[in-house]
Motif scaffolding. Structure first.
Motif, PDB file in Angstrom:
ATOM      1  N   SER A  41      -8.502 109.710  15.331  1.00  0.00           N
ATOM      2  CA  SER A  41      -7.603 110.138  14.266  1.00  0.00           C
ATOM      3  C   SER A  41      -6.596 111.142  14.804  1.00  0.00           C
ATOM      4  O   SER A  41      -6.890 111.899  15.726  1.00  0.00           O
ATOM      5  N   THR A  42      -5.407 111.170  14.184  1.00  0.00           N
ATOM      6  CA  THR A  42      -4.475 112.264  14.438  1.00  0.00           C
ATOM      7  C   THR A  42      -4.827 113.482  13.593  1.00  0.00           C
ATOM      8  O   THR A  42      -4.284 114.566  13.814  1.00  0.00           O
ATOM      9  N   HIS A  43      -5.683 113.283  12.601  1.00  0.00           N
ATOM     10  CA  HIS A  43      -6.171 114.313  11.673  1.00  0.00           C
ATOM     11  C   HIS A  43      -5.141 114.752  10.639  1.00  0.00           C
ATOM     12  O   HIS A  43      -5.504 115.374   9.638  1.00  0.00           O
ATOM     13  N   LEU A  44      -3.879 114.490  10.839  1.00  0.00           N
ATOM     14  CA  LEU A  44      -2.836 115.116  10.036  1.00  0.00           C
ATOM     15  C   LEU A  44      -2.796 114.545   8.610  1.00  0.00           C
ATOM     16  O   LEU A  44      -2.731 113.333   8.422  1.00  0.00           O
ATOM     17  N   ILE A  45      -2.840 115.439   7.626  1.00  0.00           N
ATOM     18  CA  ILE A  45      -2.629 115.072   6.231  1.00  0.00           C
ATOM     19  C   ILE A  45      -1.288 115.655   5.828  1.00  0.00           C
ATOM     20  O   ILE A  45      -1.152 116.878   5.686  1.00  0.00           O
ATOM     21  N   HIS A  46      -0.288 114.804   5.659  1.00  0.00           N
ATOM     22  CA  HIS A  46       1.019 115.273   5.240  1.00  0.00           C
ATOM     23  C   HIS A  46       0.956 115.761   3.783  1.00  0.00           C
ATOM     24  O   HIS A  46      -0.006 115.499   3.062  1.00  0.00           O
ATOM     25  N   GLN A  47       2.026 116.403   3.354  1.00  0.00           N
ATOM     26  CA  GLN A  47       2.043 117.050   2.039  1.00  0.00           C
ATOM     27  C   GLN A  47       1.730 116.112   0.871  1.00  0.00           C
ATOM     28  O   GLN A  47       1.071 116.546  -0.096  1.00  0.00           O
ATOM     29  N   ASP A  71       2.185 125.289   8.225  1.00  0.00           N
ATOM     30  CA  ASP A  71       3.359 125.622   7.416  1.00  0.00           C
ATOM     31  C   ASP A  71       4.581 125.963   8.260  1.00  0.00           C
ATOM     32  O   ASP A  71       5.559 126.518   7.751  1.00  0.00           O
ATOM     33  N   HIS A  72       4.518 125.611   9.541  1.00  0.00           N
ATOM     34  CA  HIS A  72       5.675 125.797  10.414  1.00  0.00           C
ATOM     35  C   HIS A  72       5.705 124.634  11.399  1.00  0.00           C
ATOM     36  O   HIS A  72       4.741 124.407  12.131  1.00  0.00           O
ATOM     37  N   VAL A  73       6.803 123.888  11.395  1.00  0.00           N
ATOM     38  CA  VAL A  73       6.933 122.699  12.238  1.00  0.00           C
ATOM     39  C   VAL A  73       8.047 122.920  13.249  1.00  0.00           C
ATOM     40  O   VAL A  73       9.114 123.446  12.910  1.00  0.00           O
ATOM     41  N   VAL A  74       7.780 122.514  14.483  1.00  0.00           N
ATOM     42  CA  VAL A  74       8.783 122.543  15.552  1.00  0.00           C
ATOM     43  C   VAL A  74       8.996 121.124  16.047  1.00  0.00           C
ATOM     44  O   VAL A  74       8.027 120.414  16.351  1.00  0.00           O
ATOM     45  N   TYR A  75      10.245 120.700  16.106  1.00  0.00           N
ATOM     46  CA  TYR A  75      10.590 119.374  16.634  1.00  0.00           C
ATOM     47  C   TYR A  75      11.657 119.564  17.698  1.00  0.00           C
ATOM     48  O   TYR A  75      12.720 120.132  17.433  1.00  0.00           O
ATOM     49  N   GLU A  76      11.365 119.106  18.911  1.00  0.00           N
ATOM     50  CA  GLU A  76      12.287 119.260  20.034  1.00  0.00           C
ATOM     51  C   GLU A  76      12.624 117.910  20.629  1.00  0.00           C
ATOM     52  O   GLU A  76      11.734 117.097  20.911  1.00  0.00           O
ATOM     53  N   VAL A  77      13.917 117.675  20.832  1.00  0.00           N
ATOM     54  CA  VAL A  77      14.386 116.453  21.468  1.00  0.00           C
ATOM     55  C   VAL A  77      15.742 116.735  22.106  1.00  0.00           C
ATOM     56  O   VAL A  77      16.607 117.359  21.479  1.00  0.00           O
ATOM     57  N   GLN A  92       2.808 122.022  -2.770  1.00  0.00           N
ATOM     58  CA  GLN A  92       2.075 122.072  -1.510  1.00  0.00           C
ATOM     59  C   GLN A  92       3.054 121.928  -0.349  1.00  0.00           C
ATOM     60  O   GLN A  92       3.531 120.831  -0.058  1.00  0.00           O
ATOM     61  N   ARG A  93       3.361 123.029   0.313  1.00  0.00           N
ATOM     62  CA  ARG A  93       4.320 122.998   1.421  1.00  0.00           C
ATOM     63  C   ARG A  93       3.643 122.827   2.772  1.00  0.00           C
ATOM     64  O   ARG A  93       4.285 122.391   3.731  1.00  0.00           O
ATOM     65  N   ALA A  94       2.397 123.211   2.879  1.00  0.00           N
ATOM     66  CA  ALA A  94       1.693 123.127   4.158  1.00  0.00           C
ATOM     67  C   ALA A  94       1.000 121.777   4.308  1.00  0.00           C
ATOM     68  O   ALA A  94       0.497 121.202   3.339  1.00  0.00           O
ATOM     69  N   ALA A  95       0.981 121.272   5.532  1.00  0.00           N
ATOM     70  CA  ALA A  95       0.120 120.146   5.884  1.00  0.00           C
ATOM     71  C   ALA A  95      -1.205 120.711   6.401  1.00  0.00           C
ATOM     72  O   ALA A  95      -1.340 121.912   6.654  1.00  0.00           O
ATOM     73  N   SER A 193       1.016 125.477  15.635  1.00  0.00           N
ATOM     74  CA  SER A 193       0.910 125.031  14.249  1.00  0.00           C
ATOM     75  C   SER A 193       1.052 123.515  14.282  1.00  0.00           C
ATOM     76  O   SER A 193       0.089 122.802  14.472  1.00  0.00           O
ATOM     77  N   LEU A 194       2.283 123.016  14.156  1.00  0.00           N
ATOM     78  CA  LEU A 194       2.561 121.587  14.306  1.00  0.00           C
ATOM     79  C   LEU A 194       3.806 121.452  15.158  1.00  0.00           C
ATOM     80  O   LEU A 194       4.879 121.911  14.764  1.00  0.00           O
ATOM     81  N   GLU A 195       3.672 120.865  16.348  1.00  0.00           N
ATOM     82  CA  GLU A 195       4.786 120.707  17.279  1.00  0.00           C
ATOM     83  C   GLU A 195       4.959 119.233  17.619  1.00  0.00           C
ATOM     84  O   GLU A 195       3.978 118.525  17.866  1.00  0.00           O
ATOM     85  N   LEU A 196       6.211 118.786  17.665  1.00  0.00           N
ATOM     86  CA  LEU A 196       6.554 117.416  18.044  1.00  0.00           C
ATOM     87  C   LEU A 196       7.612 117.489  19.132  1.00  0.00           C
ATOM     88  O   LEU A 196       8.651 118.130  18.952  1.00  0.00           O
ATOM     89  N   HIS A 197       7.357 116.855  20.259  1.00  0.00           N
ATOM     90  CA  HIS A 197       8.272 116.886  21.395  1.00  0.00           C
ATOM     91  C   HIS A 197       8.580 115.443  21.791  1.00  0.00           C
ATOM     92  O   HIS A 197       7.676 114.659  22.061  1.00  0.00           O
TER      93      HIS A 197
END
Length: 394
Positions: A41-47, A71-77, A92-95, A193-197
């Motif tokens: 699993s990725t475990h992630l439950i979106h809002q 409750d804080h997301v970073v996306y880098e590309v 509900q703002r946090a995943a 927290s939650l990071e996507l690269h």
């Protein structure tokens, strides 16, 4: 006789059983596993999924397990960094990204408290049918003994390799090639927290979960044989090349579990129902985990199915069939946009200049950033993003 037999007791099955039992139906839940137990699993439950847990009165229970809010997301590309938090769903703002041995056990216990009968370590081997060819129960083994149970509805919630779907020969109504393979493990003392690269043909994510941080890497499906031949080396190299700052933090962290992975990330819709049967969760619909929509989508399907069938499980079978058809139509309409978006992300294509220009504009404005992260969570569409404010920034 049961009103419903649910085959599969993880997120889709336990949620379905919980809601059916709460509406007064007699429900039997069967699963080969014993709980608590883990699963890929990725475990992630979106809002949207978090909002469902709140509606069911289970979100505070999940929080008490120590699962941290995301409750804080970073996306880098391509040198562009977008960070913030979505507007959320129903407040509900946090995943959240709970370990599955925690989440699945919590959900199953809630279903049992609602009155569902639970049989763990149980294997379904066949379905039973009435004289018209309608499914009316299951056969299987439990604790070494054969059993048979009758039901007005059999619900397959038993995952991508669903026994129920196979037994009813549920046809695929949409199917696309596998796109990625994924590997992950858990690290302690890794702040995140939650990071996507993202980089061309590469994705890396870091997700805070119970007492550790999950670090995931995604590769094109075409590289699966190469990657799995030396998964440890490829996994860490991917982090180093795609998310160097995250890789530096890994040097001070400790990996606490083995590396896990899969190349079997199928993309499909199956027919959602037929006479006396229905499918929820991965049994009826699955897509690449790169967008981490599986748990939230399972909750959505469970709510849709229960809304359509409650009050009709002891009615004329024709009325139940009509409800099941309505469930399938609504399921497909609700999940198709996310499916198409996931296929686009999972292709791991080169970054298009137009998309990069869009991200550069979005990062300048907190409101647009929030709408963008709502899109990532499946709570907004591209149409919500194209506001006059965005057009002025482009």
């Amino acid at each position: 006789m049961f009103d419903a037999i649910v085959v599969g007791a993880r997120v889709a099955g336990s949620a379905t059983a919980l809601m059916l039992a709460r509406t007064g139906h007699r429900v039997l839940v069967l699963d080969r596993a014993t709980f608590p137990s883990d699963t890929l699993s990725t475990h992630l439950i979106h809002q949207p999924g978090v909002a469902a847990l709140a509606r069911w009165g289970l979100l505070d229970e999940l929080r008490r397990t120590g699962c941290p809010p995301l409750d804080h997301v970073v996306y880098e590309v391509a040198g562009i960094r977008v960070e913030g938090c979505g507007r959320g769903v129903e407040g509900q703002r946090a995943a959240y990204a709970p370990r599955r041995h925690v989440l699945d056990h919590l959900m199953l216990e809630a279903a049992a408290r609602a009155g569902a009968e639970i049989r763990q370590g149980c294997r379904v081997t066949a379905l039973t049918y009435d004289d018209t060819g309608r499914v009316n129960g299951v056969e299987g083994t439990h604790a070494g003994k054969a059993f048979r149970a009758a039901s007005r509805l059999v619900i397959g919630a038993d995952g991508m390799r669903s026994t129920v779907a196979e037994l009813v020969r549920a046809p695929f109504t949409a199917q696309h090639p596998r796109l990625t393979c994924a590997y992950y493990s858990y690290w302690q003392d890794l702040p995140a927290s939650l990071e996507l690269h993202e980089a061309p043909a590469r994705w890396v994510a870091a997700v805070a979960t119970h007492d550790a941080t999950l670090v995931l890497t995604y590769f094109p499906q075409s590289r699966f044989d190469e990657v799995r031949a030396d998964a440890e080396r490829h996994h860490l190299r991917q982090v180093r090349e795609t998310a160097p700052e995250l890789y530096e933090r890994l040097q001070s962290a400790t990996r606490v579990e083995r590396l896990r992975g899969t190349g079997d990330q199928q993309n499909y819709f199956r027919q959602a129902s037929g006479p006396g049967w229905a499918l929820v969760g991965d049994a009826g619909h699955h897509k690449d985990s790169i967008t981490a929509r599986g748990i939230s989508d399972a909750y959505l399907q469970a709510e849709l199915l229960v809304r359509h069938v409650q009050g009709r499980l002891d009615a004329d079978p024709a009325l139940l069939d009509q409800a099941l058809t309505g469930y399938g139509e609504e399921r497909d309409a609700a999940l198709l946009p996310g499916y198409e978006a996931t296929l686009a992300v999972g292709r791991l294509d080169e970054q298009h200049p137009q998309r990069l220009a869009l991200l550069r504009a979005i990062r300048k404005d907190p409101e647009l950033t929030s709408i963008y992260f709502d899109m990532v969570a499946g709570a907004a569409t591209i149409g919500d993003l194209y506001t006059p404010k965005l057009l002025a920034l482009l």
